[in-house]
Design a protein around this motif. Sequence first.
Motif, PDB file in Angstrom:
ATOM      1  N   LYS B 135       0.225  -1.160  -0.040  1.00 40.06           N
ATOM      2  CA  LYS B 135      -0.197   0.373  -0.064  1.00 40.06           C
ATOM      3  C   LYS B 135       0.528   1.713  -0.052  1.00 40.06           C
ATOM      4  O   LYS B 135       2.369   1.189   0.381  1.00 40.06           O
ATOM      5  CB  LYS B 135      -0.393   0.269   1.440  1.00 40.06           C
ATOM      6  CG  LYS B 135      -2.066  -0.787   0.922  1.00 40.06           C
ATOM      7  CD  LYS B 135      -2.938  -0.144   2.145  1.00 40.06           C
ATOM      8  CE  LYS B 135      -4.066  -1.279   2.378  1.00 40.06           C
ATOM      9  NZ  LYS B 135      -5.112  -1.821   3.620  1.00 40.06           N
ATOM     10  N   GLU B 138      -0.437   7.263  -0.440  1.00 37.01           N
ATOM     11  CA  GLU B 138      -1.345   8.294  -1.642  1.00 37.01           C
ATOM     12  C   GLU B 138      -1.548   7.722  -2.651  1.00 37.01           C
ATOM     13  O   GLU B 138      -2.996   7.585  -2.986  1.00 37.01           O
ATOM     14  CB  GLU B 138      -0.442   9.393  -2.452  1.00 37.01           C
ATOM     15  CG  GLU B 138      -1.164  10.569  -3.541  1.00 37.01           C
ATOM     16  CD  GLU B 138       0.321  10.959  -4.180  1.00 37.01           C
ATOM     17  OE1 GLU B 138      -0.072  10.904  -4.991  1.00 37.01           O
ATOM     18  OE2 GLU B 138       1.136  11.215  -3.562  1.00 37.01           O
ATOM     19  N   TYR B 139      -1.253   6.542  -3.688  1.00 36.46           N
ATOM     20  CA  TYR B 139      -2.178   5.551  -4.609  1.00 36.46           C
ATOM     21  C   TYR B 139      -2.659   4.416  -4.075  1.00 36.46           C
ATOM     22  O   TYR B 139      -3.039   3.911  -4.579  1.00 36.46           O
ATOM     23  CB  TYR B 139      -0.859   4.632  -5.371  1.00 36.46           C
ATOM     24  CG  TYR B 139       0.007   6.281  -6.194  1.00 36.46           C
ATOM     25  CD1 TYR B 139      -0.566   7.122  -6.472  1.00 36.46           C
ATOM     26  CD2 TYR B 139       1.470   6.167  -5.567  1.00 36.46           C
ATOM     27  CE1 TYR B 139       0.037   8.327  -7.222  1.00 36.46           C
ATOM     28  CE2 TYR B 139       1.953   7.485  -6.329  1.00 36.46           C
ATOM     29  CZ  TYR B 139       1.966   8.303  -7.036  1.00 36.46           C
ATOM     30  OH  TYR B 139       2.246   9.053  -7.609  1.00 36.46           O
ATOM     31  N   GLY B 140      -2.517   3.986  -2.421  1.00 39.07           N
ATOM     32  CA  GLY B 140      -3.186   2.759  -1.791  1.00 39.07           C
ATOM     33  C   GLY B 140      -3.061   1.940  -2.411  1.00 39.07           C
ATOM     34  O   GLY B 140      -1.653   1.552  -2.623  1.00 39.07           O
ATOM     35  N   ASN B 142      -1.917  -2.132  -4.424  1.00 40.18           N
ATOM     36  CA  ASN B 142      -1.155  -2.405  -5.410  1.00 40.18           C
ATOM     37  C   ASN B 142      -0.885  -4.257  -5.206  1.00 40.18           C
ATOM     38  O   ASN B 142      -0.571  -4.423  -4.298  1.00 40.18           O
ATOM     39  CB  ASN B 142       0.330  -1.708  -5.707  1.00 40.18           C
ATOM     40  CG  ASN B 142       0.993  -2.336  -6.960  1.00 40.18           C
ATOM     41  OD1 ASN B 142       0.164  -1.855  -7.882  1.00 40.18           O
ATOM     42  ND2 ASN B 142       2.009  -3.354  -7.527  1.00 40.18           N
ATOM     43  N   ASP B 165       4.950  -0.655 -10.373  1.00 40.31           N
ATOM     44  CA  ASP B 165       3.924  -0.196  -9.644  1.00 40.31           C
ATOM     45  C   ASP B 165       4.890  -0.014  -7.804  1.00 40.31           C
ATOM     46  O   ASP B 165       4.704   0.827  -6.798  1.00 40.31           O
ATOM     47  CB  ASP B 165       2.302  -0.279  -9.188  1.00 40.31           C
ATOM     48  CG  ASP B 165       1.954   0.306 -10.317  1.00 40.31           C
ATOM     49  OD1 ASP B 165       2.449   0.991 -11.491  1.00 40.31           O
ATOM     50  OD2 ASP B 165       0.788   0.006 -10.886  1.00 40.31           O
ATOM     51  N   TYR B 169       6.508   2.487  -4.963  1.00 43.57           N
ATOM     52  CA  TYR B 169       6.091   2.542  -3.181  1.00 43.57           C
ATOM     53  C   TYR B 169       6.886   2.585  -2.608  1.00 43.57           C
ATOM     54  O   TYR B 169       7.637   3.137  -1.866  1.00 43.57           O
ATOM     55  CB  TYR B 169       4.654   1.243  -3.291  1.00 43.57           C
ATOM     56  CG  TYR B 169       3.296   1.562  -3.767  1.00 43.57           C
ATOM     57  CD1 TYR B 169       3.324   2.187  -5.138  1.00 43.57           C
ATOM     58  CD2 TYR B 169       2.671   0.625  -3.069  1.00 43.57           C
ATOM     59  CE1 TYR B 169       1.731   2.587  -5.078  1.00 43.57           C
ATOM     60  CE2 TYR B 169       0.966   1.081  -3.674  1.00 43.57           C
ATOM     61  CZ  TYR B 169       1.047   1.871  -4.842  1.00 43.57           C
ATOM     62  OH  TYR B 169      -1.038   1.596  -4.464  1.00 43.57           O
ATOM     63  N   ASP B 203      -3.649   3.606  -9.974  1.00 44.53           N
ATOM     64  CA  ASP B 203      -5.427   3.216  -9.098  1.00 44.53           C
ATOM     65  C   ASP B 203      -5.525   2.606  -9.499  1.00 44.53           C
ATOM     66  O   ASP B 203      -7.058   2.720  -8.582  1.00 44.53           O
ATOM     67  CB  ASP B 203      -5.712   5.128  -9.347  1.00 44.53           C
ATOM     68  CG  ASP B 203      -5.997   5.633 -10.929  1.00 44.53           C
ATOM     69  OD1 ASP B 203      -5.442   4.670 -11.659  1.00 44.53           O
ATOM     70  OD2 ASP B 203      -6.647   6.133 -11.113  1.00 44.53           O
ATOM     71  N   ASP B 205      -6.972  -1.583  -8.689  1.00 40.76           N
ATOM     72  CA  ASP B 205      -6.519  -2.361  -7.788  1.00 40.76           C
ATOM     73  C   ASP B 205      -6.851  -4.167  -8.516  1.00 40.76           C
ATOM     74  O   ASP B 205      -7.751  -4.448  -9.073  1.00 40.76           O
ATOM     75  CB  ASP B 205      -8.224  -2.168  -6.342  1.00 40.76           C
ATOM     76  CG  ASP B 205      -8.206  -3.032  -5.516  1.00 40.76           C
ATOM     77  OD1 ASP B 205      -6.834  -4.009  -5.394  1.00 40.76           O
ATOM     78  OD2 ASP B 205      -8.769  -3.518  -4.580  1.00 40.76           O
TER      79      ASP B 205
END
Lengths: 62, 449
Positions: B135, B138-140, B142, B165, B169, B203, B205
């Motif tokens: 996680k 900001e981006y949530g 992954n 991604d 992170y 962004d 999921d």
Amino acid sequence: MSPLAERLVADLRARPRHFAELVEAHTGVAWRDFLRAWGEVRGLEALGRDEQGRYVIAAPAG
Amino acid sequence: MKQGFRDALRVLEDAGELRRIKKAVDPRHFSALAAQAKEATFFEAIEGYPSWRAAGALVSTRKRLALAMGCSEADIARRFEDGIRRPVDARLVSDGPCQEVVWQGDAVDLTAIPLPLMHVKDGGPYISATMVVSKDPEYGRNVGSYRLMYRTPRETGIDLVSSSDMRRYYQRALDAGRPLEIAVAVGVHPYEMLAASYKAPIDVDEYAIAGGLHGAPVDLVRCRTVDLEVPADAELVLEGELLPIGWTADEGPFGEFSHITGDVKWNPIFRVKCITHRRDPIFYMLQMPWENDWLAAPVIEAAGLQALRIASVEPVAIRAPVGGCCYWTLIASIRKRPGEGKNALLALLSVAEVKLAIVTDDDINIYDPDELDWAMTFRIQADHDVLIIPGARGKHIDPSVRAWSLGKGGLPTTAKLGIDATIPEGVPREQYERLRYFAKDAVRLEDYL
Ligand SMILES: Cc1cc2nc3c(=O)[nH]c(=O)nc-3n(C[C@H](O)[C@H](O)[C@H](O)COP(=O)(O)O)c2cc1C
């Protein structure tokens, strides 16, 4: 350090080896015991890699 | 209801595509045995690991991938497209089989898992079938798939060299001087593996993509020691953190999806804080390179279909052959209007790192290598129908881009080749009329035997 880990260190001091070469040199050892011993070797500062991806341990100075 | 890893095994077994091995096998021999079997392999007993079983090579062929996806071999890209178009949000549940057994504190010990040694030059045993979740504030959330190399009973290496991604992170956590929490689910349905390997926008999921592929939500449970969620039906989960040490620890070599041994890489270390698993766990050994290749196929083929449609070319069939590692080569048949053989090539060569594209007309069965050769023989004039695009983005693990000569951090380029094997403009279609046997439908061989 366990006796098996010591033997692995001696193997690597003798010459660089791929991980599988170390495994082949100790096939009689249960896999789990081998992995535990390898975990000990991995903890050594002196453990390095050569250009071919083999593990190396430099012989102690002097 | 959503299918799980064990459902995928059952589907393969029902189709005669799963070989059960009853005799106890040492994990050092999983990969070599799986490589000799024509079917996926199920190891019913493992030497030294009485409570474990293992399975491998689930989706090592197009046929088995199609079986797991519940579609025909020709339809894997369209099936994948349907799934990503209709994401289904994951659902949080209170408990799941993946946490039936919990090892924490001193009990954490990776050597208690039957870790396979796969290739002669690997830097150690590898966990290859991972679904790694992380996680970012900001981006949530992954999810990606990243290989893990055994180092010590509580540490593995992880390959975070390529841009992704999760690499982003990790870089952001590193910049803030903190570790990045991750959780690794092993032994999930191929749909989850496809979703993890799909390069979804940052962004999006990937659990919702997996839900779209299943047509049902993925049930998630909260991890025990990190603020992350994992599929409740996974066989095994590793929880922990990527240490904030940057790209400093040796990792690899590993037998890559390019079918070639990779180099030693410099990567972060994953420290495992908690291991959870089913009471009767099945370890999933993803067999390199075939399973990695086939998991890429629907993704790259779907990207090819999309690129053709954006170029206003009508695709009929598409195929990412395993000889091109289901990644570097795309072959498509199209319903062609004048000039569109070339448009199609430009579209296909724009996809990711595709460096060879072949386009045929819709009368060619691109799954039949002999038909493809025939089209390449009689529909091509090399001075008209071959495109070479120099200096495009390449990928390090392709030896022909000579990445070693670029120095640290250098990015390789590659030439791309397009072959237009459609009927050339100005040559009437009748010129290609195939021979037909006289009285073919009037007589039957059986009547004469
Ligand atoms: C079986 C398998 C193993 C993979 N291993 C790695 C890996 O070790 N490192 C990597 O960068 N990508 C690896 N990939 C590709 C990534 O999973 C893929 O690029 C994914 O989209 C990354 O997700 P993310 O960008 O959302 O983090 C692997 C893919 C598969 C199917």
